[in-house]
Design a protein around this motif. Structure first.
Motif, PDB file in Angstrom:
ATOM      1  N   ASP A 156       0.782  -1.234  -0.026  1.00  0.00           N
ATOM      2  CA  ASP A 156       0.199  -0.074  -0.033  1.00  0.00           C
ATOM      3  C   ASP A 156       0.960   1.059   0.088  1.00  0.00           C
ATOM      4  OD1 ASP A 156      -2.369  -1.559   0.491  1.00  0.00           O
ATOM      5  OD2 ASP A 156      -1.648  -1.753   2.243  1.00  0.00           O
ATOM      6  N   LYS A 157       0.222   2.159  -0.443  1.00  0.00           N
ATOM      7  CA  LYS A 157       0.987   3.756  -0.033  1.00  0.00           C
ATOM      8  C   LYS A 157       0.427   4.072   1.314  1.00  0.00           C
ATOM      9  CE  LYS A 157       1.529   6.562  -3.488  1.00  0.00           C
ATOM     10  NZ  LYS A 157       0.854   7.717  -4.389  1.00  0.00           N
ATOM     11  N   GLN A 158       1.400   5.040   1.803  1.00  0.00           N
ATOM     12  CA  GLN A 158       1.226   5.402   3.284  1.00  0.00           C
ATOM     13  C   GLN A 158       0.211   6.507   3.075  1.00  0.00           C
ATOM     14  OE1 GLN A 158       1.643   4.297   6.050  1.00  0.00           O
ATOM     15  NE2 GLN A 158       2.986   5.450   7.474  1.00  0.00           N
ATOM     16  N   LEU A 178       4.808   6.915  -1.350  1.00  0.00           N
ATOM     17  CA  LEU A 178       5.492   5.226  -1.808  1.00  0.00           C
ATOM     18  C   LEU A 178       6.224   4.572  -0.503  1.00  0.00           C
ATOM     19  CD1 LEU A 178       7.176   6.617  -5.008  1.00  0.00           C
ATOM     20  CD2 LEU A 178       4.988   5.533  -4.846  1.00  0.00           C
ATOM     21  N   PRO A 179       6.252   3.132  -0.767  1.00  0.00           N
ATOM     22  CA  PRO A 179       6.959   2.555   0.416  1.00  0.00           C
ATOM     23  C   PRO A 179       8.513   2.850   0.531  1.00  0.00           C
ATOM     24  CG  PRO A 179       5.891   1.264  -1.303  1.00  0.00           C
ATOM     25  CD  PRO A 179       5.771   2.495  -1.962  1.00  0.00           C
ATOM     26  N   GLY A 180       8.690   3.166   1.682  1.00  0.00           N
ATOM     27  CA  GLY A 180      10.205   3.582   1.887  1.00  0.00           C
ATOM     28  C   GLY A 180      10.298   5.059   2.366  1.00  0.00           C
ATOM     29  N   VAL A 181       9.076   5.852   2.136  1.00  0.00           N
ATOM     30  CA  VAL A 181       9.126   7.234   2.240  1.00  0.00           C
ATOM     31  C   VAL A 181       8.867   7.438   3.812  1.00  0.00           C
ATOM     32  CG1 VAL A 181       8.401   9.582   1.708  1.00  0.00           C
ATOM     33  CG2 VAL A 181       8.705   7.720  -0.083  1.00  0.00           C
ATOM     34  N   ASP A 182       9.734   8.326   4.263  1.00  0.00           N
ATOM     35  CA  ASP A 182       9.645   8.851   5.879  1.00  0.00           C
ATOM     36  C   ASP A 182       8.478   9.769   5.919  1.00  0.00           C
ATOM     37  OD1 ASP A 182       9.922   9.159   8.600  1.00  0.00           O
ATOM     38  OD2 ASP A 182      11.258  10.933   8.257  1.00  0.00           O
ATOM     39  N   PRO A 183       7.504   9.588   6.473  1.00  0.00           N
ATOM     40  CA  PRO A 183       6.029  10.469   6.659  1.00  0.00           C
ATOM     41  C   PRO A 183       6.697  11.873   7.322  1.00  0.00           C
ATOM     42  CG  PRO A 183       5.554   8.277   7.295  1.00  0.00           C
ATOM     43  CD  PRO A 183       7.111   8.083   7.122  1.00  0.00           C
ATOM     44  N   GLN A 184       7.588  11.760   8.262  1.00  0.00           N
ATOM     45  CA  GLN A 184       8.288  13.072   9.049  1.00  0.00           C
ATOM     46  C   GLN A 184       8.778  13.907   8.095  1.00  0.00           C
ATOM     47  OE1 GLN A 184       6.600  14.223  11.745  1.00  0.00           O
ATOM     48  NE2 GLN A 184       5.480  12.288  12.067  1.00  0.00           N
ATOM     49  N   GLY A 185       9.671  13.271   7.355  1.00  0.00           N
ATOM     50  CA  GLY A 185      10.559  13.838   6.329  1.00  0.00           C
ATOM     51  C   GLY A 185       9.549  14.510   5.254  1.00  0.00           C
ATOM     52  N   PHE A 186       8.562  13.773   4.993  1.00  0.00           N
ATOM     53  CA  PHE A 186       7.639  14.342   3.820  1.00  0.00           C
ATOM     54  C   PHE A 186       6.993  15.482   4.434  1.00  0.00           C
ATOM     55  CE2 PHE A 186       3.277  14.815   1.966  1.00  0.00           C
ATOM     56  CZ  PHE A 186       3.698  14.795   0.584  1.00  0.00           C
ATOM     57  N   LEU A 187       6.372  15.410   5.623  1.00  0.00           N
ATOM     58  CA  LEU A 187       5.735  16.532   6.256  1.00  0.00           C
ATOM     59  C   LEU A 187       6.834  17.788   6.433  1.00  0.00           C
ATOM     60  CD1 LEU A 187       3.308  17.938   7.469  1.00  0.00           C
ATOM     61  CD2 LEU A 187       3.907  16.459   9.648  1.00  0.00           C
ATOM     62  N   SER A 188       7.900  17.396   6.722  1.00  0.00           N
ATOM     63  CA  SER A 188       8.895  18.582   6.722  1.00  0.00           C
ATOM     64  C   SER A 188       9.031  19.347   5.541  1.00  0.00           C
ATOM     65  CB  SER A 188      10.156  18.358   7.369  1.00  0.00           C
ATOM     66  OG  SER A 188       9.955  17.875   8.646  1.00  0.00           O
ATOM     67  N   PRO A 217      10.235   5.475  -9.412  1.00  0.00           N
ATOM     68  CA  PRO A 217       9.062   4.246  -9.239  1.00  0.00           C
ATOM     69  C   PRO A 217       9.765   3.280  -8.387  1.00  0.00           C
ATOM     70  CG  PRO A 217       9.420   4.684 -11.731  1.00  0.00           C
ATOM     71  CD  PRO A 217      10.436   5.517 -10.963  1.00  0.00           C
ATOM     72  N   PRO A 218       8.941   2.662  -7.326  1.00  0.00           N
ATOM     73  CA  PRO A 218       9.406   1.743  -6.319  1.00  0.00           C
ATOM     74  C   PRO A 218       9.571   0.275  -7.103  1.00  0.00           C
ATOM     75  CG  PRO A 218       7.156   1.905  -6.086  1.00  0.00           C
ATOM     76  CD  PRO A 218       7.535   2.967  -7.142  1.00  0.00           C
ATOM     77  N   GLU A 219      10.398  -0.578  -6.397  1.00  0.00           N
ATOM     78  CA  GLU A 219      10.622  -1.869  -6.969  1.00  0.00           C
ATOM     79  C   GLU A 219       9.435  -2.797  -7.407  1.00  0.00           C
ATOM     80  OE1 GLU A 219      12.658  -6.134  -5.438  1.00  0.00           O
ATOM     81  OE2 GLU A 219      12.336  -4.462  -4.051  1.00  0.00           O
ATOM     82  N   VAL A 220       8.348  -2.612  -6.683  1.00  0.00           N
ATOM     83  CA  VAL A 220       7.142  -3.177  -7.150  1.00  0.00           C
ATOM     84  C   VAL A 220       6.698  -2.718  -8.645  1.00  0.00           C
ATOM     85  CG1 VAL A 220       4.483  -3.673  -6.829  1.00  0.00           C
ATOM     86  CG2 VAL A 220       6.308  -3.387  -4.805  1.00  0.00           C
ATOM     87  N   VAL A 221       6.664  -1.443  -8.894  1.00  0.00           N
ATOM     88  CA  VAL A 221       6.343  -1.059 -10.181  1.00  0.00           C
ATOM     89  C   VAL A 221       7.255  -1.390 -11.173  1.00  0.00           C
ATOM     90  CG1 VAL A 221       5.999   1.203 -11.503  1.00  0.00           C
ATOM     91  CG2 VAL A 221       5.179   1.111  -9.293  1.00  0.00           C
TER      92      VAL A 221
END
Length: 444
Positions: free
Chosen positions: A216-218, A321-331, A261-265
């Motif tokens: 899933d995407k987060q 995407l998988p592996g993306v840090d939510p806190q880093g994205f929010l920042s 694109p992530p590995e799954v894609v």
């Protein structure tokens, strides 16, 4: 009451012994399954409030009539979860969990051509709220589960059937509650959930592809609040709250992001041997996405046109995407609007992201074999979901979770979940029961 209708359903039941091998009348079983699904859809288990008392009782009765001893768990005032167990030949193997949810999203009947809870069959489809998300798959799982019992087939490993209460609100009273309070009753090695299906439209190729959801995407949901000078509508300034909010939203939506694109894609493209077709979905699974989902401002009800409000709000549905840090994205999002009088808050509980399940497992191979028998022309591929399912919580517990709806769906049908034209093709629904029945007997 719905249960008055179960008398008619019982008359169409496949009458086979529960011990010893016996052939199944798949035509009669398909008709029975359709009647059961219609009765199930007619129970309006809308979330909120996710009252699943009636749906749980409905499933409990069906299971008991086939010789099971299901357990109903009360996880809230009106929230119920139903679990049944079919023992396998090897008790040392961890179970396979058939996971589905009983709750459905609301439906505005005025926007539907057919009543959303009438469960009408028309044009080869069963129409209604929950037919695709996900009462249809729940009944496919149930009927395959019951068919094993009726035919006296003992599967290689124990199979669990679990119907949960509130997936549409994040699973607080459903799978999360079951994991937190009754994990010992579950403990699966493998999980079958919703999302994957058969399609000819996701790739730049006419080949039939069964995509099996492995991750899933987060979800990261944000609430933006802008403040500014209130005043008369005849004297606007660039610092008015609605104007500030629009500038902030524009910056966020227009941000540039590296397409990685992530590995799954990458695996999807490699398996099929063709690139992804242009589509909002295929675009979403290649990058972090941000959708503007609401805007709110104004003074009074209805808002006065000539009054500039001091506050304006918006919500953004972000999927990482998988592996993306939510806190880093929010920042990174906050840094885009740091010079504006805008606050950004999390509007949901952000769980630790679970990596996608591997697709080099014996169970994935079993799905490939089973699909190949029923759809010889099909290729099977892993899939990254643009949304999220209850499987993410089970992946956090170490289970291998796949989304698999054993049906070929056209694009309009596949994306009709949550819409005012939600539907499921009757023939594929019935055929999918046999696919699941065969899969549950596979060695993995």
């Amino acid at each position: 009451m719905v249960f008055d209708k179960t008398l008619a359903i019982r008359q169409n039941r496949v009458n086979v012994p529960t011990t010893g091998s016996s052939p199944l009348d798949w035509n009669r079983l398909g008709k029975e399954a359709l009647e059961i699904l219609q009765a199930y859809v007619r129970i309006p288990s809308v979330n909120p409030p996710a009252d699943t008392t009636e749906t749980a009782d409905f499933l409990r009765r069906l299971l008991e009539e086939s010789g099971f001893s299901p357990r109903v768990y009360a996880s809230g005032p009106t929230q119920r979860n139903v679990l049944a167990r079919l023992p396998g030949r090897d008790p040392a193997r961890k179970p396979l969990l058939l996971l589905n949810h009983m709750d459905v999203v609301p439906a505005d009947a005025s926007r539907w051509k057919l009543p959303p809870f009438a469960a009408t069959v028309q044009g080869g489809f069963l129409w209604g709220r929950g037919t695709l998300d996900m009462k249809g798959l729940g009944i496919q799982q149930l009927m395959a589960f019951l068919a094993l019992q009726r035919a006296g087939i003992v599967p290689p490993r124990t199979i669990l059937f679990l119907a949960t209460a509130d997936e549409e609100s994040g699973g607080q009273y459903g799978i999360r509650w079951m994991i937190e309070n009754h994990w010992k009753d579950l403990g699966p090695e493998y999980v079958l959930d919703e999302s994957g299906f058969g399609t000819r439209d996701l790739f730049a190729s006419p080949r039939l592809v069964f995509v099996i959801q492995v991750g899933d995407k987060q979800p990261v949901w944000l609430r933006l609040r802008a403040t500014g000078r209130p005043g008369h509508g005849s004297i606007p300034t660039p610092d008015d709250a609605p104007a500030v909010l629009l500038r902030a939203i524009a910056r966020i939506l227009e941000r540039k992001e590296v397409d990685r694109p992530p590995e799954v894609v990458d695996a999807m493209v490699a398996r099929v041997g063709a690139p992804l077709a242009p589509h909002p979905f295929t675009d979403s699974i290649r990058r972090n996405s941000v959708a503007l989902t609401s805007l709110s401002a104004g003074v009074g009800t209805p808002p006065k046109i000539n009054v500039i409000p001091s506050l304006a709000e918006a919500t953004l549905d972000c999927r990482l995407l998988p592996g993306v840090d939510p806190q880093g994205f929010l920042s990174s999002i906050r840094s885009l609007v740091a010079d504006l009088p805008v606050s950004i808050e999390l509007a949901n509980e952000v769980a630790d992201p679970a990596p996608p399940s591997r697709w080099d497992t014996p169970f994935f191979a079993a799905i490939e074999r089973t699909v190949g028998r029923h759809y010889p022309e099909a290729v099977v591929s892993p899939l990254l979901s643009s949304g999220f399912t209850d499987s993410r919580y089970l992946r956090q517990k170490g289970a291998v979770a796949y989304g698999f709806m054993p049906m070929v769906l056209d694009p309009e049908t596949a994306w009709s979940a949550h819409s005012d034209s939600e539907r499921i093709p009757v023939a594929e629904f019935q055929r999918g029961i046999r696919v699941l029945f065969d899969l549950l007997q596979e060695e993995f």
